[in-house]
Scaffold this active site. Structure first.
Site, PDB file in Angstrom:
ATOM      1  N   LYS A  19       0.872  -1.193   0.000  1.00  0.00           N
ATOM      2  CA  LYS A  19       0.000   0.000   0.000  1.00  0.00           C
ATOM      3  C   LYS A  19       0.894   1.223   0.000  1.00  0.00           C
ATOM      4  CE  LYS A  19      -4.432   1.037   0.235  1.00  0.00           C
ATOM      5  NZ  LYS A  19      -5.595   0.222  -0.174  1.00  0.00           N
ATOM      6  N   ASP A  34      -7.054   4.164  -4.515  1.00  0.00           N
ATOM      7  CA  ASP A  34      -7.700   4.063  -3.200  1.00  0.00           C
ATOM      8  C   ASP A  34      -8.316   5.451  -2.963  1.00  0.00           C
ATOM      9  OD1 ASP A  34      -7.830   2.103  -0.731  1.00  0.00           O
ATOM     10  OD2 ASP A  34      -7.405   4.049   0.146  1.00  0.00           O
TER      11      ASP A  34
HETATM   12  P1  NDP Z   1     -12.943   7.767  -2.923  1.00  0.00           P
HETATM   13  O1  NDP Z   1     -11.868   8.756  -2.725  1.00  0.00           O
HETATM   14  O2  NDP Z   1     -13.504   7.552  -4.261  1.00  0.00           O
HETATM   15  O3  NDP Z   1     -14.176   8.094  -1.952  1.00  0.00           O
HETATM   16  C1  NDP Z   1     -13.994   8.183  -0.587  1.00  0.00           C
HETATM   17  C2  NDP Z   1     -15.321   8.563   0.055  1.00  0.00           C
HETATM   18  O4  NDP Z   1     -15.206   8.419   1.467  1.00  0.00           O
HETATM   19  C3  NDP Z   1     -15.700  10.003  -0.181  1.00  0.00           C
HETATM   20  O5  NDP Z   1     -17.083  10.118  -0.163  1.00  0.00           O
HETATM   21  C4  NDP Z   1     -15.057  10.698   0.993  1.00  0.00           C
HETATM   22  O6  NDP Z   1     -15.639  11.937   1.335  1.00  0.00           O
HETATM   23  C5  NDP Z   1     -15.296   9.689   2.094  1.00  0.00           C
HETATM   24  N1  NDP Z   1     -14.246   9.829   3.106  1.00  0.00           N
HETATM   25  C6  NDP Z   1     -12.910   9.700   2.915  1.00  0.00           C
HETATM   26  N2  NDP Z   1     -12.251   9.926   4.048  1.00  0.00           N
HETATM   27  C7  NDP Z   1     -13.196  10.194   4.965  1.00  0.00           C
HETATM   28  C8  NDP Z   1     -13.140  10.494   6.340  1.00  0.00           C
HETATM   29  N3  NDP Z   1     -11.971  10.581   6.992  1.00  0.00           N
HETATM   30  N4  NDP Z   1     -14.313  10.678   6.989  1.00  0.00           N
HETATM   31  C9  NDP Z   1     -15.506  10.600   6.334  1.00  0.00           C
HETATM   32  N5  NDP Z   1     -15.613  10.324   5.022  1.00  0.00           N
HETATM   33  C10 NDP Z   1     -14.477  10.123   4.362  1.00  0.00           C
HETATM   34  O7  NDP Z   1     -12.362   6.409  -2.316  1.00  0.00           O
HETATM   35  P2  NDP Z   1     -12.868   4.912  -2.540  1.00  0.00           P
HETATM   36  O8  NDP Z   1     -14.331   4.889  -2.738  1.00  0.00           O
HETATM   37  O9  NDP Z   1     -11.986   4.296  -3.537  1.00  0.00           O
HETATM   38  O10 NDP Z   1     -12.501   4.252  -1.131  1.00  0.00           O
HETATM   39  C11 NDP Z   1     -13.424   4.152  -0.067  1.00  0.00           C
HETATM   40  C12 NDP Z   1     -12.993   3.050   0.886  1.00  0.00           C
HETATM   41  O11 NDP Z   1     -12.955   1.803   0.187  1.00  0.00           O
HETATM   42  C13 NDP Z   1     -11.586   3.213   1.487  1.00  0.00           C
HETATM   43  O12 NDP Z   1     -11.603   2.676   2.797  1.00  0.00           O
HETATM   44  C14 NDP Z   1     -10.722   2.344   0.600  1.00  0.00           C
HETATM   45  O13 NDP Z   1      -9.559   1.922   1.264  1.00  0.00           O
HETATM   46  C15 NDP Z   1     -11.667   1.196   0.349  1.00  0.00           C
HETATM   47  N6  NDP Z   1     -11.384   0.365  -0.814  1.00  0.00           N
HETATM   48  C16 NDP Z   1     -11.252   0.912  -2.046  1.00  0.00           C
HETATM   49  C17 NDP Z   1     -11.004   0.108  -3.140  1.00  0.00           C
HETATM   50  C18 NDP Z   1     -10.901   0.652  -4.510  1.00  0.00           C
HETATM   51  O14 NDP Z   1     -10.744  -0.135  -5.432  1.00  0.00           O
HETATM   52  N7  NDP Z   1     -11.018   1.953  -4.730  1.00  0.00           N
HETATM   53  C19 NDP Z   1     -10.840  -1.348  -2.977  1.00  0.00           C
HETATM   54  C20 NDP Z   1     -11.084  -1.834  -1.651  1.00  0.00           C
HETATM   55  C21 NDP Z   1     -11.334  -0.997  -0.625  1.00  0.00           C
HETATM   56  P3  NDP Z   1     -14.852  13.306   0.985  1.00  0.00           P
HETATM   57  O15 NDP Z   1     -15.080  13.518  -0.472  1.00  0.00           O
HETATM   58  O16 NDP Z   1     -15.480  14.337   1.852  1.00  0.00           O
HETATM   59  O17 NDP Z   1     -13.408  13.088   1.330  1.00  0.00           O
HETATM   60  O1  2IT Z   2      -7.922  -1.610  -0.652  1.00  0.00           O
HETATM   61  C1  2IT Z   2      -7.856  -2.124  -1.794  1.00  0.00           C
HETATM   62  O2  2IT Z   2      -7.990  -3.334  -1.967  1.00  0.00           O
HETATM   63  C2  2IT Z   2      -7.644  -1.230  -2.947  1.00  0.00           C
HETATM   64  N1  2IT Z   2      -7.577  -0.019  -2.758  1.00  0.00           N
HETATM   65  C3  2IT Z   2      -7.481  -1.801  -4.314  1.00  0.00           C
HETATM   66  C4  2IT Z   2      -6.075  -2.264  -4.544  1.00  0.00           C
HETATM   67  C5  2IT Z   2      -5.754  -2.701  -5.939  1.00  0.00           C
HETATM   68  O3  2IT Z   2      -4.565  -3.001  -6.145  1.00  0.00           O
HETATM   69  O4  2IT Z   2      -6.620  -2.754  -6.809  1.00  0.00           O
END
Ligand code: NDP
Ligand code: 2IT
Length: 446
Positions: free
Chosen positions: A126, A166
């Site tokens: 990561k 992420d």
């Molecule tokens: P994005 O940046 O697309 O979206 C993040 C969302 O979460 C936004 O709505 C953001 O609001 C909100 N957010 C972020 N930080 C905070 C905080 N500290 N408190 C409250 N709200 C918050 O990210 P993703 O959708 O990609 O990721 C969301 C989650 O999913 C994370 O935990 C990530 O690790 C996990 N994840 C993502 C994967 C991926 O493929 N993208 C895969 C597996 C897990 P704001 O706009 O106000 O910051």
């Molecule tokens: O938390 C996660 O699994 C991710 N942000 C996706 C990682 C990836 O390599 O696609």
């Protein structure tokens, strides 16, 4: 706490002071694994748990860049290369002002188990930076990404370490990062996943985490003769994962009633249908606005500074960030009749909240299992890049669906208790551990 876990955690805390999220992630895994390791002494003798909690390599670097006013800005960049026993390091990059070493170590640690669960050959890693993309112009984001990659490029590669998105890293950022990597190395390779579809990306990768978490919820519900049809679902976040979880839940007959960002949440009792979801996608992905604007547009309630868990629901899908459900919120969810939690985000529930779900014996799918669809589809992108042949949308979605079903099976295999209750925490931790641990033993003390 089990005294063996306590002793192990004392060592982890002494070695990694102040890294609270890392301690939390390790403790949750140690609670599942220490009893399992006692029954399987080969892992104990090889000190696998001690080794797996120590990154193979930690890279920290300066990221200087020029903002639009011509002023120099300095951020800190990180890449944690946690474990390469079963494949190249693999995991996302996070851009958020809260990013620090402890948060990235927790995410890299979770990633090792998650990637193993996908059944694909990927190790865990990561990275990211404390850069805050909010309010930055496209040019500023580009200059930051170019500077970040100007150091990172020497540590990664299609067979070494393959980053992805992420929080704060989506298609735009992956494009800037890929362009800079290609320029520095003079190579067009699958060094990053989440690429654009015209330049080596995979269909369904943007959808994969949210779709996967929904497929996982369906699998859990099926063990109790239930499905998403007719269920009320609370989702947090409004980014990549939340958007596609909402899309798939709606497609499968559920009603999504909340969405949030770091300022608050909206509650739409009629449900966020596909038109409203398109509004959120445009708002978040193009205009980069705040979720409050949804409430203004559709005349629904907005709760400033609050999280969605106070709304009554059948199913909760946290899709924002870590520690976004605390003990009180978990109790309220259970009290209000929530029967299933499928975690789209990484470690959204505190240890106390997890214990509330487990004690209530509701269906609780931890992030490392429920959100593995994202990285699994990244693995499928790597495969397509190696073959130099893209698959169709249907092919990738079918593979993703099969992988989520198999992850569920693994959780049942390792997590089913005598009374029939499936402890998905134990299931995911032990199921993810075994393959990595066996590979580490086979490869000697390295
Ligand atoms: P994005 O940046 O697309 O979206 C993040 C969302 O979460 C936004 O709505 C953001 O609001 C909100 N957010 C972020 N930080 C905070 C905080 N500290 N408190 C409250 N709200 C918050 O990210 P993703 O959708 O990609 O990721 C969301 C989650 O999913 C994370 O935990 C990530 O690790 C996990 N994840 C993502 C994967 C991926 O493929 N993208 C895969 C597996 C897990 P704001 O706009 O106000 O910051
Ligand atoms: O938390 C996660 O699994 C991710 N942000 C996706 C990682 C990836 O390599 O696609």
């Amino acid at each position: 706490m089990d005294p063996r876990v306590q002793q192990f955690m004392a060592m982890i805390k002494a070695k990694n002071p102040g890294e609270n999220e890392f301690h939390q992630a390790v403790q949750e895994v140690a609670e599942s694994l220490i009893p399992f390791i006692e029954e399987n002494p080969k892992y104990k003798h090889a000190k696998i748990l001690e080794r797996i909690a120590e990154p193979e390599r930690t890279i920290i670097f300066r990221v200087p860049w020029l903002d639009d006013k011509g002023e120099v800005q300095i951020n800190r960049g990180f890449r944690i290369e946690m474990n390469s026993a079963i494949g190249p390091y693999k995991g996302g990059l996070r851009l958020h002002p809260t990013v620090n070493l402890g948060i990235l170590k927790f995410l890299a640690f979770e990633q090792v188990f998650k990637n193993s669960l996908t059944t694909l050959p990927m190790g865990g890693g990561k990275g990211g930076s404390d850069f805050d993309p909010k309010g930055k112009s496209d040019n500023e984001v580009m200059r930051f990404c170019q500077s970040f990659m100007s150091e990172l490029f020497r540590h990664i590669g299609a067979d070494t370490d393959v980053p992805a998105g992420d929080i704060g890293v989506g298609g735009r950022e992956i494009g800037f990062l890929f362009g800079q990597y290609k320029r520095l190395k003079n190579e067009f390779t699958g060094v990053l996943t989440g690429k654009g579809i015209e330049w080596g990306g995979s269909l369904i990768r943007p959808e994969a985490t949210g779709y996967g978490a929904t497929y996982f919820a369906e699998e859990m519900l099926a063990t109790r003769g239930e499905s998403l049809k007719g269920k009320t679902v609370c989702i947090s976040g409004s980014g990549n994962v939340a958007q596609f979880a909402a899309e798939k839940v709606t497609e499968l007959g559920g009603k999504v009633v909340t969405a949030s960002d770091s300022n608050g949440f909206i509650y739409d009792p009629k449900g966020i249908d596909s038109d409203k979801l398109n509004f959120i996608m445009e708002l978040k992905n193009v205009k980069r606005g705040r979720i409050k604007e949804y409430a203004d547009k559709y005349g629904v309630e907005y709760f400033e500074g609050k999280r969605p868990w106070i709304i009554k629901c059948d199913i909760a899908m946290p899709c924002a960030t870590q520690n976004e459900i605390n003990e009180e919120e978990a109790k309220l969810l259970v009290k209000n009749g929530c029967i299933c939690v499928s975690e789209g985000s990484n470690m959204p529930s505190t240890i106390e909240a997890v214990n509330v779900f487990l004690n209530a014996q509701i269906l609780y799918g931890p992030g490392k299992a429920a959100n593995a669809g994202g990285v699994a589809t990244s693995g499928l992108e790597m495969t397509q890049n190696s073959m130099r042949l893209p698959w169709s949308r249907e092919e990738v979605d079918e593979k993703l669906h099969t992988i989520m079903k198999n992850i569920h099976k693994t959780c049942v295999k390792y997590g089913k208790k005598e009374n029939g209750f499936i402890n998905y925490v134990d299931g995911a931790n032990i199921g993810g551990f075994v393959k990595v641990a066996n590979a580490m033993i086979a490869q000697g003390v390295v």
